[in-house]
Each structure stands twice: as C-alpha cells, then as structure tokens.
Design an enzyme around this catalytic site. Sequence first.
Site, PDB file in Angstrom:
ATOM      1  N   CYS A   1      -1.225  -8.384  -3.407  1.00 59.18           N
ATOM      2  CA  CYS A   1       0.195  -8.094  -3.169  1.00 59.18           C
ATOM      3  C   CYS A   1       0.793  -9.076  -2.153  1.00 59.18           C
ATOM      4  O   CYS A   1       0.187  -9.351  -1.117  1.00 59.18           O
ATOM      5  CB  CYS A   1       0.343  -6.657  -2.658  1.00 59.18           C
ATOM      6  SG  CYS A   1       2.062  -6.186  -2.425  1.00 59.18           S
TER       7      CYS A   1
ATOM      8  N   CYS B   1       1.966  -5.495   4.614  1.00 56.24           N
ATOM      9  CA  CYS B   1       1.791  -4.182   5.258  1.00 56.24           C
ATOM     10  C   CYS B   1       0.430  -4.136   5.967  1.00 56.24           C
ATOM     11  O   CYS B   1      -0.615  -4.306   5.324  1.00 56.24           O
ATOM     12  CB  CYS B   1       1.881  -3.079   4.214  1.00 56.24           C
ATOM     13  SG  CYS B   1       3.277  -3.287   3.083  1.00 56.24           S
TER      14      CYS B   1
ATOM     15  N   CYS C   1      -2.650  -2.112   4.697  1.00 55.68           N
ATOM     16  CA  CYS C   1      -2.983  -2.061   3.268  1.00 55.68           C
ATOM     17  C   CYS C   1      -4.050  -3.060   2.848  1.00 55.68           C
ATOM     18  O   CYS C   1      -3.880  -4.277   2.996  1.00 55.68           O
ATOM     19  CB  CYS C   1      -1.724  -2.270   2.427  1.00 55.68           C
ATOM     20  SG  CYS C   1      -2.061  -2.038   0.665  1.00 55.68           S
TER      21      CYS C   1
ATOM     22  N   CYS D   1       9.981  10.626  -3.770  1.00 48.71           N
ATOM     23  CA  CYS D   1       8.743  10.927  -3.042  1.00 48.71           C
ATOM     24  C   CYS D   1       8.666   9.912  -1.915  1.00 48.71           C
ATOM     25  O   CYS D   1       8.502   8.711  -2.168  1.00 48.71           O
ATOM     26  CB  CYS D   1       7.547  10.794  -3.974  1.00 48.71           C
ATOM     27  SG  CYS D   1       5.968  10.924  -3.110  1.00 48.71           S
TER      28      CYS D   1
END
Length: 336
Positions: free
Chosen positions: A66, A70, A73, A203
């Site tokens: 990715c 973050c 992560c 969510c």
Amino acid sequence: MTLTPAPLPAPTSPAIRHDWTVAEIQAIHDLPLLDLVYRAAEVHRAHNDPADIQRASLLSIKTGGCPEDCAYCPQSAHHKGAGLARERLMPVEAVLQEAAAAKAAGAHRFCMGAAWRQPKDGPEFDAVLAMVRGVRGLGMEACVTLGMLTPSQAQRLAEAGLTSYNHNLDTGPDFYGDIISTRTYEDRLRTLENVRDAGIGVCCGGIVGMGEGVKDRAAMLQVLANHAPHPESVPINALVAVEGTPLEGQAPVDPIDLVRMCATARIVMPRARVRLSAGRRGLTREAQILCFLAGANSIFYGERLLTTANNETDADAELLRDIGVPVPGITLAAAE
Ligand code: SAM
Ligand code: DTB
Ligand code: SF4
C-alpha cells in the site's frame, strides 16, 4: 461505622446528541470505572437488545504494497521490515467461497479489505462490485474497506448492495499527523461524506495504543458522535504491534482502556454497533465480557483479521454461549 456511597453525578441523557464537547466526552471516559460501566450498560439496554452481538468476518482481498504510510499497518509499502509482499486482488470465486465458509461458521457480516490508497475504476473495481453482489446473494451483510472513494464509486457500491463501508479516522485530529502523513483527516472525512451521501452505512472508528493521550481518544469519539446520523458501526481496535512497523515497540494496551473506550462510545453513540475489534486476542474472557457489559455489541469473528491472527472460532463460540448468545449451528462440548 456505615459508609455512605458518594452521590453519582446526574445520569447521562440517553437522548441521541450531536453536540458533544471533547471535555464532556473525556469526563465520561474518566468516570470511576464501575460508574462508567453501569451507565454504559444502562444506555446500551435502553437502546439495544443486549443479546444481539454481531459477528463480522474479515478477509484481505488484496494484501500488501500500500502506498500510504500508516504507522500501525504491516501492509504499508513504507515499512519494508514488516515483510508483507504485494499481492494481486483475489479472484471473485475464491472470495465468495470464504464468505460462504464464514456464513457456515455463523458470521452475519463479511468484510473485505484492500490495501489501496483508493480504488481505480476498471476491472478490479468491477470485481469488487461482483464480490459485494455475491456476498449479499448469500444473505450476509457486506462491508468493504478500499481506501478513499469518489462519489461515483460510492454510488456504484451502493447499487451493488453494499451494507457498510469501513473507513477509520483512527485517532483524534491532533494526533493523526503523528501516525499518517500521506493523507489528511479531511480526506478521510470527505470519503465518509461520499459514503453517507450514497446511502451506504458508515463503519468508522479507530485504534487505541499508538501513543495517543486520553484526550485524543475523546477527540476521535467527539468527531464521530457529532456526525448526524452517527456511524452505524464503530470499530474500537487495540493496536496489534506488528514487527517491522514504526509502532512495533508500543506497549500493549491495558484491557481496561478498551472497556473505557467501548463504554464511552456506547454512551455518546447509543445505537451504533460498537465493535470490539483488533487486539481482542490479547484480552481474557473476563475483559471481553466487561466490554460486552459496557455496550460492545459486535466482534470480528474468524481466526484471521486482515493479515494477523484473531481469536479461535471455538473459543469465541464458547464465550458467546457462556454469556447467553449461542452461535447457531456450532456444536461445542457441554459447558462444565
Ligand atoms: N486501506 C484501507 C484503509 O486504510 O482504509 C483499508 C484497510 S485498513 C488495514 C483498515 C483499518 O484497519 C485501518 O484504518 C486501521 O484502523 C486498522 N488497522 C490496520 N492495521 C492495524 C493494526 N496493526 N492494529 C490495529 N488496527 C489496525
Ligand atoms: C477495522 O477497524 N479493523 C479491521 C477492519 N476494520 C478492516 C482491520 C484490523 C487489522 C489488524 C491488523 C491486520 O490483521 O492486518
Ligand atoms: Fe494502506 Fe489501509 Fe494499511 Fe493505511 S491502513 S497502509 S491505507 S492498507
């Protein structure tokens, strides 16, 4: 000598509010633990059936590589030490087999996660739409988390029948920049707005244990609670400190901190699904039960989260049976 208990402050109104201050939320969070849990349980029972605990199963449909940074992560390409290679999007059929297995094990919802900054329009997005239609066709709720969405992508997911979109704020606005530099809080809020405008359930929650203060936790809950309507689900994750990520050395979260977060989320968002999420593996049965008493009414169910381990299915089925919420179709040895 008789001890007179100290008078409790006036009970928090069970009314649905969207005008919380951070100080008010922090004051709730910091109540004496038994008062906090008692109040949260009251709000929980005034608005929800306490025997309704949602089981949501997770699958990483596209793992690793990715472009976002973050700090928590293991799927970020910035954290080479975490050792997760970039994989391709899973085929639709393989995903639907996993969804069917989750359903057979008693899951209500199937959540599919992709390590993308944002989905590209084209064959991969079309495949995700097919996954959503397939999961809905199995009679399950469908949730995806794909990164940032445009309004038209949100619209197409809604048309495919998506129940809910997961996009976490992760922490309060002041601490956010310590954790992620490749996208802003406002970017996150814009996607949440696109999801809401398309009519998909929201969510949205965060992570505790990244080095933030209680004020940051309260500030995150304030942003969520001041959305009208409230998010339908609020995942409360404890950091899973993965080796090779910048947060690998963080101390484990005190389970009581999770109880406090679940209780506070319940009080300020009385009808949301408060999901006791990542990090549940580090909790005893008793700590999980306290979280349920304090208003948590959803768990990630199944032996994997996205890339890390979750609680064993039998242990969860036993725990749920023991608190009076048996998983239909799961046969366990008789309770002692
Ligand atoms: N890429 C998409 C995104 O970030 O929105 C979807 C996948 S991402 C893994 C979904 C969420 O999982 C993150 O927002 C974060 O809150 C949570 N998460 C990721 N790694 C975690 C960890 N190590 N511990 C706890 N929660 C984590
Ligand atoms: C959420 O709030 N937690 C889930 C889900 N939404 C996508 C993800 C937890 C991930 C934990 C680390 C991992 O397994 O990679
Ligand atoms: Fe990418 Fe999501 Fe992981 Fe951030 S949390 S690095 S956006 S997969």
